[in-house]
Every structure is written in C-alpha cells, then in structure tokens.
Design a protein around this motif. Structure first.
Motif, PDB file in Angstrom:
ATOM      1  N   TYR A   7       0.846  -1.196   0.000  1.00 58.72           N
ATOM      2  CA  TYR A   7       0.000   0.000   0.000  1.00 58.72           C
ATOM      3  C   TYR A   7       0.876   1.238   0.000  1.00 58.72           C
ATOM      4  N   LEU A  80      -5.617   1.687   5.053  1.00 58.57           N
ATOM      5  CA  LEU A  80      -5.044   0.959   3.924  1.00 58.57           C
ATOM      6  C   LEU A  80      -6.122   0.829   2.857  1.00 58.57           C
ATOM      7  N   ASP A  82      -6.607   0.964  -1.361  1.00 56.95           N
ATOM      8  CA  ASP A  82      -6.426  -0.017  -2.427  1.00 56.95           C
ATOM      9  C   ASP A  82      -4.962  -0.436  -2.516  1.00 56.95           C
ATOM     10  N   PRO A  83      -4.698  -1.744  -2.530  1.00 53.43           N
ATOM     11  CA  PRO A  83      -3.304  -2.178  -2.691  1.00 53.43           C
ATOM     12  C   PRO A  83      -2.787  -1.763  -4.075  1.00 53.43           C
TER      13      PRO A  83
END
Length: 105
Positions: A7, A80, A82-83
């Motif tokens: 992230y 956290l 969106d990755p």
C-alpha cells in the motif's frame, strides 16, 4: 486485504522516506480493525540500517527498498485503501526477517 499486499503509505509526512507499507497479517485474522504492517524505506534513506537477515533489500517497481522489520507496527485497516501491488513472491524472505527479529535465528 491479502497478506503481503503493498500500500502507499497513508502518512504524507513520512511518505518521502517510507513510500510503501506491506501488510503482513494473515487473512485468518480479519475480525479486528487493525493490520500488522512493515514499512518499506527508500534505500538511500536507510542504507545504514540494512542488516542481513533483519532488514533485507526488497526490489519493488524497479527500486531498492529496505524492509524495516524493527519498525513493525499495527495500523487501522481503514487507512489501507487499495493495494498497489504484492510482494507475495518474497514471502520467505519477509517471514525469515520477522523470525530473525523474534528468535535471533
């Protein structure tokens, strides 16, 4: 959220030195509101903190970073978003660094 997802560091203050955060928490632990994370530090900022076994070098997006295992922490999962990627291919190195921090082996 998946283990070893990457992230963007949600803290604008520290993002220059620590651009990414790796979620290391197992997906089985999903009922709590936090995630266990380790920051990736830019190699040029943390070159002196690189220690074999404890703070391995991680290549991500064609850049070298230091996995700052001693800075393991938890953060609210809502931070956290969106990755931006995954380092699951480095699973063994990351777990070995955590193990070294805990057991010294």
């Amino acid at each position: 959220m998946s283990q070893f997802d990457v992230y963007i560091n949600p803290s604008k203050k520290s993002r220059e030195a620590y651009p990414f955060i790796i979620d290391i928490q197992n997906a089985l632990i999903s009922d709590i509101t936090t995630r266990i994370v380790i920051p990736l530090g830019k190699f040029n900022h943390f070159r002196s903190e690189q220690m074999d076994g404890l703070t391995p070098l991680i290549k991500y997006e064609d850049e070298q970073y230091v996995l700052l295992t001693p800075q393991i922490a938890s953060m609210p999962s809502k931070l956290l978003k969106d990755p931006v990627g995954s380092v699951v291919s480095l699973r063994d190195e990351i777990i070995a660094a955590i193990d070294f921090a805990i057991t010294g082996i």
